[in-house]
Design an enzyme around this catalytic site. Structure first.
Site, PDB file in Angstrom:
ATOM      1  N   LYS A 143      -1.977  -4.777  -5.555  1.00  0.00           N
ATOM      2  CA  LYS A 143      -2.096  -5.879  -4.605  1.00  0.00           C
ATOM      3  C   LYS A 143      -3.455  -6.558  -4.759  1.00  0.00           C
ATOM      4  CE  LYS A 143      -2.414  -6.712   0.418  1.00  0.00           C
ATOM      5  NZ  LYS A 143      -2.194  -6.114   1.756  1.00  0.00           N
TER       6      LYS A 143
ATOM      7  N   ASP B 189      -7.581 -11.343   3.223  1.00  0.00           N
ATOM      8  CA  ASP B 189      -6.421 -11.306   4.099  1.00  0.00           C
ATOM      9  C   ASP B 189      -6.836 -11.658   5.526  1.00  0.00           C
ATOM     10  OD1 ASP B 189      -4.048 -10.913   5.382  1.00  0.00           O
ATOM     11  OD2 ASP B 189      -4.001  -8.724   5.132  1.00  0.00           O
TER      12      ASP B 189
ATOM     13  N   LYS C 225      -5.388 -12.291  12.038  1.00  0.00           N
ATOM     14  CA  LYS C 225      -6.051 -11.070  12.513  1.00  0.00           C
ATOM     15  C   LYS C 225      -7.193 -11.450  13.446  1.00  0.00           C
ATOM     16  CE  LYS C 225      -5.450  -8.439   8.163  1.00  0.00           C
ATOM     17  NZ  LYS C 225      -4.572  -7.357   8.619  1.00  0.00           N
TER      18      LYS C 225
ATOM     19  N   ASP D 151      -9.019  -6.413   0.188  1.00  0.00           N
ATOM     20  CA  ASP D 151      -7.566  -6.318   0.142  1.00  0.00           C
ATOM     21  C   ASP D 151      -7.009  -6.527  -1.275  1.00  0.00           C
ATOM     22  OD1 ASP D 151      -5.355  -5.631   1.631  1.00  0.00           O
ATOM     23  OD2 ASP D 151      -4.865  -7.680   2.224  1.00  0.00           O
TER      24      ASP D 151
ATOM     25  N   GLU E 149       1.692  -9.614   4.010  1.00  0.00           N
ATOM     26  CA  GLU E 149       1.712 -10.478   2.833  1.00  0.00           C
ATOM     27  C   GLU E 149       1.685  -9.716   1.516  1.00  0.00           C
ATOM     28  OE1 GLU E 149      -0.918  -9.574   4.337  1.00  0.00           O
ATOM     29  OE2 GLU E 149      -2.237  -9.011   2.692  1.00  0.00           O
TER      30      GLU E 149
ATOM     31  N   ARG F  84       3.310  -7.118   0.437  1.00  0.00           N
ATOM     32  CA  ARG F  84       4.642  -6.824  -0.103  1.00  0.00           C
ATOM     33  C   ARG F  84       5.281  -8.083  -0.690  1.00  0.00           C
ATOM     34  NH1 ARG F  84       6.383  -4.641   5.686  1.00  0.00           N
ATOM     35  NH2 ARG F  84       4.138  -4.255   5.665  1.00  0.00           N
TER      36      ARG F  84
HETATM   37  N1  BES Z   1      -4.164  -5.630   4.267  1.00  0.00           N
HETATM   38  C1  BES Z   1      -3.458  -5.211   5.414  1.00  0.00           C
HETATM   39  C2  BES Z   1      -3.412  -3.689   5.572  1.00  0.00           C
HETATM   40  C3  BES Z   1      -4.727  -3.035   5.848  1.00  0.00           C
HETATM   41  C4  BES Z   1      -5.169  -2.883   7.144  1.00  0.00           C
HETATM   42  C5  BES Z   1      -5.480  -2.525   4.815  1.00  0.00           C
HETATM   43  C6  BES Z   1      -6.383  -2.261   7.387  1.00  0.00           C
HETATM   44  C7  BES Z   1      -6.683  -1.900   5.056  1.00  0.00           C
HETATM   45  C8  BES Z   1      -7.132  -1.775   6.347  1.00  0.00           C
HETATM   46  C9  BES Z   1      -2.020  -5.699   5.351  1.00  0.00           C
HETATM   47  O1  BES Z   1      -1.807  -6.905   4.716  1.00  0.00           O
HETATM   48  C10 BES Z   1      -1.558  -5.891   6.751  1.00  0.00           C
HETATM   49  O2  BES Z   1      -2.073  -6.740   7.403  1.00  0.00           O
HETATM   50  N2  BES Z   1      -0.599  -5.066   7.161  1.00  0.00           N
HETATM   51  C11 BES Z   1      -0.074  -5.122   8.476  1.00  0.00           C
HETATM   52  C12 BES Z   1       1.431  -5.087   8.346  1.00  0.00           C
HETATM   53  C13 BES Z   1       2.150  -5.419   9.617  1.00  0.00           C
HETATM   54  C14 BES Z   1       1.914  -6.873   9.978  1.00  0.00           C
HETATM   55  C15 BES Z   1       3.604  -5.140   9.423  1.00  0.00           C
HETATM   56  C16 BES Z   1      -0.576  -3.917   9.239  1.00  0.00           C
HETATM   57  O3  BES Z   1      -0.716  -2.839   8.647  1.00  0.00           O
HETATM   58  O4  BES Z   1      -0.881  -4.065  10.411  1.00  0.00           O
HETATM   59 ZN    ZN Z   2      -3.201  -7.398   3.313  1.00  0.00          ZN
HETATM   60 MN    MN Z   3      -2.061  -8.570   5.961  1.00  0.00          MN
END
Ligand code: BES
Ligand code: ZN
Ligand code: MN
Length: 503
Positions: free
Chosen positions: A265, A270, A277, A288, A349, A351
């Site tokens: 990825k 992000d 966020k 990310d 995003e 995935r």
């Molecule tokens: N990049 C984030 C995941 C992440 C969070 C990595 C904290 C490292 C530290 C990912 O893109 C994300 O935002 N995932 C969401 C998914 C949800 C919206 C289904 C998450 O984990 O909250």
């Molecule tokens: Zn992300």
């Molecule tokens: Mn994200």
């Protein structure tokens, strides 16, 4: 980069600015300690104990030799319990004192004799610990550094017992140096702020690396992605003024054998997109692209170490931002190969861009696909910051990659690809939707990815918890770690070259 060599000189006779000798908890000191103590006329173990040190990992005592030995200074360093921790005890023990060691120009050490296992693994682990432990990200520092932060290290001599070990040691040194340099490069990419580390920057760095490592490289431009049907990579990148890219790399080390395929990825920032966020949630989101950086490091190491295996990588990179062109909740994207996804949360995003890359790789009919991604907070909740999650459609492949990680001190744990949760990502309007429910979020993310790999054996590594560290570790400062590059390199070097697990 310091020069590493192997010698059978006695630690009491070797000329050096610093002589590093291992200590353990318990009465018996490590190799060389008694010999050097005798030459010096002092009981080094007693001096260590007298300083109230017990041999725990990283506990170090510096002792000047006042001209009585060819080595000017001795560093006794604790490795923990004798016989415990394997070669990783070396990596972590020397890693912890590496900044201190690196202040000296010429260093000699008996550390390679300290592990019970293979000299080769011990030398490699020590090289990695030294180089990765003294890694610092200074690109944006303009104020002169404190003298104690200076790096003078120019030469490291491994002291071994037998001449016959020289060839194995040299091989291990090469491996260790290439791997540590590759991981340090990945860390630089991850630590570089997103204002500079754009998808195009990643692509250019990959091109530069490919020249150095002798890899074939192709960078897909936005227009090419459009023509190729990469709707996920493009969709995520739409809200940013920095165009997305796909980085394709190829290494051929085994003629016409089917390759192992890698992806990671590469979200350079992000923000969450329109599903934005909060500011605390964005603090680390320059990292990310940790999965992408790790896989680029793997390709560099493979190119330079030349194992007998074919490897292809397709690394997607987009920036997830919320401008007027951004994708909205409810939008539908068409991925490479034609499958569609309904985007209900623009913050899921990773995935979306991986889906394109996985579909593209599956087209090439590889033996196996390995992906690494900072994919879900849910995986961090499940496994914390020391373990990555491993989820796949082939338990033998999952095991093989986890075992490889175990061997190099990059640990993960398997989570289930639970079929029962597949219904959670059913969509009303598209083939699949990009979020399930809150519970089991790492699993529903993996189930989404599985839709795009077809029948190819595949393992997904969720490194959200391990790719960057909010606290310093034994061999990394706060920030990028390089995880899981060393695990994947190990897999390609050992199993990837022909084990049935990946066959
Ligand atoms: N990049 C984030 C995941 C992440 C969070 C990595 C904290 C490292 C530290 C990912 O893109 C994300 O935002 N995932 C969401 C998914 C949800 C919206 C289904 C998450 O984990 O909250
Ligand atoms: Zn992300
Ligand atoms: Mn994200």
């Amino acid at each position: 980069m310091p020069r590493f060599r192997f010698s059978t000189a006695s630690p009491a006779a070797v000329r050096a600015d610093l002589l590093v000798l291992p200590m353990y908890t318990g009465p018996r000191p490590g190799p060389g300690v008694e010999e050097v103590g005798a030459a010096l006329g002092v009981d080094l173990a007693a001096a260590y104990a007298g300083s109230k040190l017990s041999g725990k990992r990283g506990q170090a005592l510096t002792i000047p030799t006042f001209g009585k030995l060819p080595a000017a200074t001795i560093l006794l360093v604790g490795l923990g319990e004798r016989g415990e921790g394997g070669t990783d005890a070396l990596r972590r023990g020397i890693g912890k004192v590496a900044p201190q060691v690196a202040r000296f120009r010429r260093v000699a050490t008996t550390l390679a004799q300290a592990a019970d296992g293979e000299l080769e693994d011990a030398v490699q682990a020590t090289v990695e610990g030294l180089l990765l432990g003294s890694y610092r990200f200074t690109r944006y520092k303009t104020v002169a550094q404190d003298p104690s932060e200076r790096r003078e290290l120019a030469e490291v001599t491994f002291l071994g017992r037998e001449r016959g070990q020289a060839t194995a040691a040299r091989r291990a040194i090469e491996r260790g140096v290439v791997i540590a340099e590759s991981v340090a490069w990945a860390r630089d990419l991850v630590n570089t702020p997103a204002i500079d580390a754009t998808p195009d920057h990643l692509a250019r760095e990959a091109q530069r690396m490919a020249r150095e490592a002798g890899l074939r490289v192709k960078v897909w431009s936005r227009d090419q992605l459009e023509r190729g049907g990469f709707g996920g990579i493009l969709g995520v990148g739409r809200g940013s003024s920095n165009e997305p890219r796909l980085i394709e790399l190829r290494y051929q080390g085994a003629g016409r054998a089917r390759p192992i395929a890698l992806t990671g990825k590469g979200v350079t920032f992000d923000s969450g997109g329109l599903s934005i966020k909060d500011s605390a949630g964005m603090e680390w989101m320059k990292a990310d692209m940790g999965g992408a950086a790790a896989m680029l490091a793997v390709m560099r190491a493979v190119g330079l170490l030349k194992p007998r295996v074919n490897v292809i990588a397709a690394i997607p990179s987009s920036e997830n931002m919320p401008d007027g062109g951004a994708i909205r909740p409810g939008d539908v994207l068409r991925h490479r190969g034609g499958k569609t996804s309904e985007v209900l949360n623009t913050d899921a995003e990773g995935r979306l861009i991986l889906a394109d890359a996985l579909a593209f790789l599956a087209e090439q009919e590889p033996r196996a696909i390995v992906d690494a991604a900072t994919l879900t907070g849910a995986c961090m909740v499940a496994l914390g910051t020391e373990l990555y999650g491993a989820i796949g459609n082939d338990r033998d492949l999952v095991r093989a990659v986890l075992d490889a990680g175990e061997a190099v001190g990059e640990h993960g744990w398997e989570l289930p690809l639970w079929k029962g949760y597949r219904r959670l990502i059913d969509s009303n309007v598209a083939d699949v939707k990009n979020v399930g429910e809150r519970w089991g979020g790492a699993i529903s993310a993996a189930l989404f990815l599985r839709e795009f790999v077809g029948d190819t054996p595949w393992v997904h590594l969720d490194v959200a918890g391990t790719a960057f560290a909010e606290k310093p570790g034994d061999y990394w400062p706060k920030g990028a770690t390089g995880s899981p590059a060393r695990a994947v390199i190990r897999y390609l070097l050992e199993d990837g070259a022909g084990a049935p697990a990946a066959g």
